[in-house]
Design a protein around this motif. Structure first.
Motif, PDB file in Angstrom:
ATOM      1  N   ALA A 239       0.840  -1.184  -0.066  1.00 20.20           N
ATOM      2  CA  ALA A 239      -0.104  -0.037  -0.134  1.00 20.20           C
ATOM      3  C   ALA A 239       0.954   1.290   0.055  1.00 20.20           C
ATOM      4  CB  ALA A 239      -0.972   0.024   1.253  1.00 20.20           C
ATOM      5  N   PRO A 240       0.348   2.348  -0.562  1.00 18.47           N
ATOM      6  CA  PRO A 240       1.177   3.716  -0.286  1.00 18.47           C
ATOM      7  C   PRO A 240       1.168   4.031   0.837  1.00 18.47           C
ATOM      8  CG  PRO A 240      -1.050   3.962  -1.489  1.00 18.47           C
ATOM      9  CD  PRO A 240      -0.931   2.368  -1.327  1.00 18.47           C
ATOM     10  N   GLU A 241       1.941   5.065   1.261  1.00 15.61           N
ATOM     11  CA  GLU A 241       2.146   5.767   2.486  1.00 15.61           C
ATOM     12  C   GLU A 241       2.175   7.348   2.290  1.00 15.61           C
ATOM     13  OE1 GLU A 241       5.166   4.052   5.507  1.00 15.61           O
ATOM     14  OE2 GLU A 241       6.082   3.025   3.769  1.00 15.61           O
ATOM     15  N   TYR A 242       1.537   7.923   3.331  1.00 17.30           N
ATOM     16  CA  TYR A 242       1.603   9.268   3.281  1.00 17.30           C
ATOM     17  C   TYR A 242       2.042  10.179   4.334  1.00 17.30           C
ATOM     18  CZ  TYR A 242      -1.998   8.072  -0.356  1.00 17.30           C
ATOM     19  OH  TYR A 242      -2.562   7.401  -1.387  1.00 17.30           O
ATOM     20  N   LYS A 243       2.703  11.106   3.822  1.00 18.96           N
ATOM     21  CA  LYS A 243       3.449  11.843   5.009  1.00 18.96           C
ATOM     22  C   LYS A 243       3.240  13.534   4.803  1.00 18.96           C
ATOM     23  CE  LYS A 243       8.492  12.605   6.871  1.00 18.96           C
ATOM     24  NZ  LYS A 243       9.708  11.888   6.586  1.00 18.96           N
ATOM     25  N   ILE A 244       2.830  13.649   6.128  1.00 19.79           N
ATOM     26  CA  ILE A 244       2.768  15.327   6.102  1.00 19.79           C
ATOM     27  C   ILE A 244       3.888  15.926   6.196  1.00 19.79           C
ATOM     28  CG2 ILE A 244       1.678  17.336   7.336  1.00 19.79           C
ATOM     29  CD1 ILE A 244      -0.372  15.335   5.907  1.00 19.79           C
ATOM     30  N   VAL A 245       4.550  16.677   5.280  1.00 19.47           N
ATOM     31  CA  VAL A 245       5.934  17.314   5.157  1.00 19.47           C
ATOM     32  C   VAL A 245       5.885  18.869   5.460  1.00 19.47           C
ATOM     33  CG1 VAL A 245       6.728  15.565   3.738  1.00 19.47           C
ATOM     34  CG2 VAL A 245       5.675  17.786   2.955  1.00 19.47           C
TER      35      VAL A 245
END
Length: 255
Positions: free
Chosen positions: A176-182
């Protein structure tokens, strides 16, 4: 309604009295209501756990219920079931919307803020049940509330960018893709979040939005454009859809 009353109502909805009432208190508390407090005072950590537990429950039930479905069909059905709109709809039907504890900075966001909160609270409640009563109790809740919605037809509903990207990554790399708040900018009452979509630790999309989930959705949308699954109206020539392996081979120098 004070917190004690809210807890009593949510326990009645769930059919479970919590031995550790701090768990269910956190599960129905929006981060805006506990700014400056430990992160465990809101639903954020429980949401992370509940999302994984719920995913395992739904995947197992679908695997057993639809033996004729292949991996792609099961993935699409699972994604539709655990999507934000589905979870917020189920939580609203259960009457959870009236029980969420908001801070002053979030009360003015209206329906958009409530939909996002309901999705998060549903996942947090699953996590809280798992920690307080075990897997079977969490399983019973998910099966009771999501079970009536399990039909092959729901997989035909319009799919969100995050769900579509997950289909692609599961198909190509079985992950699965991952998401990161940058990043975050703007005032506290109206922030803008910046997010990146990652696959195998590599960035494939960027996006921004008024909530973390909106930013993640925008990052998924950007990834789908880059991969050729959504047409870029500004590009002179459309990109043919490509696998992630092909995309990575073309962008070896990117993060």
């Amino acid at each position: 309604m004070n917190l004690h009353q809210r807890i009593a109502v949510i326990e009645e909805i769930l059919g479970h009295h919590f031995l550790n009432q701090r768990l269910i208190s956190s599960a129905i508390t929006h981060p805006s209501a506990v700014e400056g407090h430990p992160v465990s005072d809101s639903y954020e950590r429980l949401e992370f756990l509940g999302d994984s537990i719920m995913g395992a429950i739904v995947a197992t039930d679908l695997f057993e219920r639809f033996p004729q479905m292949d991996e792609g069909e099961l993935t699409r059905l699972k994604i539709s079931l655990v999507s934000g709109p589905m979870l917020s709809e189920v939580a609203e039907d259960l009457g959870i919307g009236e029980l969420v504890v908001f801070g002053g900075s979030e009360r003015g966001t209206g329906a958009r803020g409530m939909r996002s909160a309901l999705e998060n609270v549903y996942e947090a409640v699953v996590g809280a049940l798992y920690l307080d009563a075990g897997y079977e109790k969490a399983h019973d809740f998910v099966r009771r509330t999501l079970g009536p919605h399990i039909t092959p037809e729901i997989a035909e509903r319009p799919i969100s960018p995050k769900s579509r990207l997950q289909e692609v990554t599961q198909r190509d790399l079985h992950e699965a893709p991952e998401y990161k708040i940058v990043g975050q900018s703007g005032p506290d009452h109206q922030p803008t979040f910046n997010a990146v979509a990652l696959v195998s630790g590599r960035r494939i999309g960027r996006g921004c939005g008024g909530s973390k989930k909106d930013a993640e959705s925008a990052a998924a949308q950007d990834a789908l454009v880059r991969l050729g699954y959504i047409e870029d109206a500004t590009a002179p020539n459309p990109i043919a859809p490509m696998t992630l392996s092909h995309y990575f081979a073309q962008h070896q120098e990117e993060d």
